[in-house]
Design a protein around this motif. Structure first.
Motif, PDB file in Angstrom:
ATOM      1  N   UNK A 115      -9.701   3.235   1.449  1.00 39.85           N
ATOM      2  CA  UNK A 115      -8.473   3.009   2.193  1.00 39.85           C
ATOM      3  C   UNK A 115      -8.723   2.363   3.545  1.00 39.85           C
ATOM      4  N   UNK A 116      -7.634   2.148   4.267  1.00 44.14           N
ATOM      5  CA  UNK A 116      -7.685   1.459   5.551  1.00 44.14           C
ATOM      6  C   UNK A 116      -6.781   2.197   6.531  1.00 44.14           C
ATOM      7  N   UNK A 117      -7.237   2.381   7.753  1.00 46.02           N
ATOM      8  CA  UNK A 117      -6.431   3.067   8.763  1.00 46.02           C
ATOM      9  C   UNK A 117      -5.664   2.045   9.596  1.00 46.02           C
ATOM     10  N   UNK A 118      -4.365   2.292   9.771  1.00 48.06           N
ATOM     11  CA  UNK A 118      -3.559   1.378  10.577  1.00 48.06           C
ATOM     12  C   UNK A 118      -2.321   2.109  11.095  1.00 48.06           C
ATOM     13  N   UNK A 119      -1.510   1.375  11.854  1.00 48.94           N
ATOM     14  CA  UNK A 119      -0.306   1.918  12.479  1.00 48.94           C
ATOM     15  C   UNK A 119       0.917   1.610  11.614  1.00 48.94           C
ATOM     16  N   UNK A 120       1.816   2.589  11.498  1.00 53.39           N
ATOM     17  CA  UNK A 120       3.100   2.379  10.818  1.00 53.39           C
ATOM     18  C   UNK A 120       4.202   2.363  11.869  1.00 53.39           C
ATOM     19  N   UNK A 121       5.042   1.330  11.810  1.00 51.68           N
ATOM     20  CA  UNK A 121       6.171   1.219  12.727  1.00 51.68           C
ATOM     21  C   UNK A 121       7.433   0.879  11.938  1.00 51.68           C
ATOM     22  N   UNK A 139       9.126   9.163  13.077  1.00 44.82           N
ATOM     23  CA  UNK A 139       8.130  10.142  12.623  1.00 44.82           C
ATOM     24  C   UNK A 139       8.635  11.026  11.488  1.00 44.82           C
ATOM     25  N   UNK A 140       9.934  11.293  11.484  1.00 41.56           N
ATOM     26  CA  UNK A 140      10.485  12.139  10.438  1.00 41.56           C
ATOM     27  C   UNK A 140      10.703  11.425   9.120  1.00 41.56           C
ATOM     28  N   UNK A 141      10.576  10.098   9.132  1.00 41.82           N
ATOM     29  CA  UNK A 141      10.826   9.323   7.913  1.00 41.82           C
ATOM     30  C   UNK A 141       9.567   9.053   7.104  1.00 41.82           C
ATOM     31  N   UNK A 142       8.408   9.119   7.751  1.00 42.56           N
ATOM     32  CA  UNK A 142       7.165   8.812   7.041  1.00 42.56           C
ATOM     33  C   UNK A 142       6.781   9.987   6.150  1.00 42.56           C
ATOM     34  N   UNK A 143       6.179   9.688   5.012  1.00 47.67           N
ATOM     35  CA  UNK A 143       5.744  10.734   4.085  1.00 47.67           C
ATOM     36  C   UNK A 143       4.573  10.215   3.260  1.00 47.67           C
ATOM     37  N   UNK A 144       3.799  11.136   2.749  1.00 42.37           N
ATOM     38  CA  UNK A 144       2.687  10.770   1.878  1.00 42.37           C
ATOM     39  C   UNK A 144       3.248  10.182   0.584  1.00 42.37           C
ATOM     40  N   UNK A 145       2.695   9.054   0.174  1.00 38.69           N
ATOM     41  CA  UNK A 145       3.176   8.360  -1.012  1.00 38.69           C
ATOM     42  C   UNK A 145       4.180   7.265  -0.708  1.00 38.69           C
ATOM     43  N   UNK A 146       4.594   7.146   0.562  1.00 37.92           N
ATOM     44  CA  UNK A 146       5.561   6.113   0.934  1.00 37.92           C
ATOM     45  C   UNK A 146       4.927   4.732   0.819  1.00 37.92           C
ATOM     46  N   UNK A 147       5.661   3.782   0.262  1.00 37.57           N
ATOM     47  CA  UNK A 147       5.176   2.416   0.119  1.00 37.57           C
ATOM     48  C   UNK A 147       5.391   1.656   1.421  1.00 37.57           C
ATOM     49  N   UNK A 148       4.377   0.889   1.817  1.00 36.32           N
ATOM     50  CA  UNK A 148       4.453   0.099   3.046  1.00 36.32           C
ATOM     51  C   UNK A 148       3.900  -1.299   2.780  1.00 36.32           C
ATOM     52  N   UNK A 175       0.840  -1.196   0.000  1.00 38.46           N
ATOM     53  CA  UNK A 175       0.000   0.000   0.000  1.00 38.46           C
ATOM     54  C   UNK A 175       0.876   1.247   0.000  1.00 38.46           C
ATOM     55  N   UNK A 176       0.236   2.392  -0.188  1.00 29.28           N
ATOM     56  CA  UNK A 176       0.932   3.672  -0.073  1.00 29.28           C
ATOM     57  C   UNK A 176       0.219   4.515   0.975  1.00 29.28           C
ATOM     58  N   UNK A 177       0.965   5.393   1.615  1.00 32.33           N
ATOM     59  CA  UNK A 177       0.402   6.272   2.636  1.00 32.33           C
ATOM     60  C   UNK A 177      -0.354   7.401   1.948  1.00 32.33           C
ATOM     61  N   UNK A 178      -1.661   7.471   2.201  1.00 34.59           N
ATOM     62  CA  UNK A 178      -2.482   8.541   1.635  1.00 34.59           C
ATOM     63  C   UNK A 178      -2.412   9.797   2.500  1.00 34.59           C
TER      64      UNK A 178
END
Length: 211
Positions: free
Chosen positions: A167-173, A177-186, A120-123
Motif C-alpha cells: 500500500x501507499x500512505x497519503x492524505x485524504x481530503x 473526518x466523520x465521512x472516511x471509513x475503511x474500505x472507502x474508494x478514493x 484505491x481503497x482505504x486500508x
C-alpha cells in the motif's frame, strides 16, 4: 610507549602547552571541557594517554548522490507526468505499487509494467491533529490513510491468505473526518503539471471516488 596521567578539575593546565594553544586557537577548549564534565564530577579521572598526541580540526563537506533504482526511477518519472505506474507479477497476478522488480510472495522476477488509474481503497487511516509545527494543534485534522490500489490485493481461497502489495500512505481530503471509513474508494487529485517534481507529493491528495 604510554604513560599514566591523572587529570583533575584543572586538566587544561596539565595538558601540554602546544595542545592547549591549539584548543584555544580553534575555539575547542570549551567543547572539550563539556566532554570532560561528567567524568570530572569525581575528584579525578584516570586515563591512558599516548606520549605524542596530535589534534586536528577538520571541516568536511560531504555530498551524496542517491539513485532510486530502475523501478522507482520510472515510478517517479511517471508521477511527474501525472501517471501512476506499477509492475505486475505473472505468478500471483498482483500489481505492485510502488513498483518492484521482484515478487516477495512468488519469489520470481517481475518485468511487466502497467499504468494504473490510481483508484484505491482505504486500508486503514488516522486523524492527525499535529501538522508541521508540533506545538500547534490543528482545528481540523489531516486524514492520513494507507491505500491499497485496485488489483494489488489477492486472496487465496484455499488458505484465506491475503496477498497485498504494502500500500501507499497519503492524505485524504474533500471529505470530513466523520465521512472516511475503511474500505472507502478514493482516487488521486494531481497537482498542475508545472508544479510536479517527480515526487509522491505530485499527487496533491486523494478524494472519495463515489460508490
Amino acid at each position: 610507549m604510554t604513560r599514566r596521567i591523572v587529570y583533575t578539575q584543572d586538566y587544561q593546565q596539565q595538558i601540554p602547552k602546544a595542545i592547549g594553544q591549539h584548543l584555544l586557537k580553534k575555539g575547542l577548549d570549551k567543547e572539550y571541557g563539556k566532554d570532560w564534565e561528567d567524568a570530572l564530577n569525581k575528584k579525578y579521572s584516570e586515563m591512558w594517554s599516548v606520549e605524542h598526541l596530535v589534534l586536528s580540526h577538520w571541516r568536511i563537506l560531504c555530498r551524496y548522490a542517491d539513485t532510486p533504482g530502475e523501478a522507482l526511477a520510472k515510478f517517479l518519472q511517471g508521477l511527474r507526468e501525472g501517471r501512476l505506474f506499477g509492475t505486475r507479477c505473472s505468478g500471483c497476478g498482483r500489481v505492485l505499487i510502488p513498483p518492484r522488480l521482484f515478487c516477495e510472495w512468488c519469489m520470481r522476477e517481475v518485468s511487466d509494467w502497467v499504468e494504473h488509474n490510481g483508484e484505491a481503497v482505504v486500508s486503514t487511516y488516522s486523524l492527525a491533529y499535529i501538522g508541521t509545527d508540533p506545538g500547534v494543534r490543528l482545528a481540523e485534522p489531516n486524514i492520513v490513510a494507507v491505500l491499497w490500489f485496485k488489483d494489488t490485493v489477492r486472496e487465496t481461497p484455499s488458505s484465506k491468505t491475503v496477498l497485498h502489495a504494502a500500500g501507499l500512505m497519503h492524505i485524504i481530503r474533500e471529505c470530513g473526518p466523520g465521512d472516511v471509513r475503511i474500505g472507502m474508494r478514493v482516487k488521486p487529485v494531481w497537482k498542475p503539471a508545472e508544479q510536479r517534481r517527480g515526487s509522491i507529493l505530485d499527487i496533491s491528495h486523494f478524494k472519495p471516488a463515489g460508490e
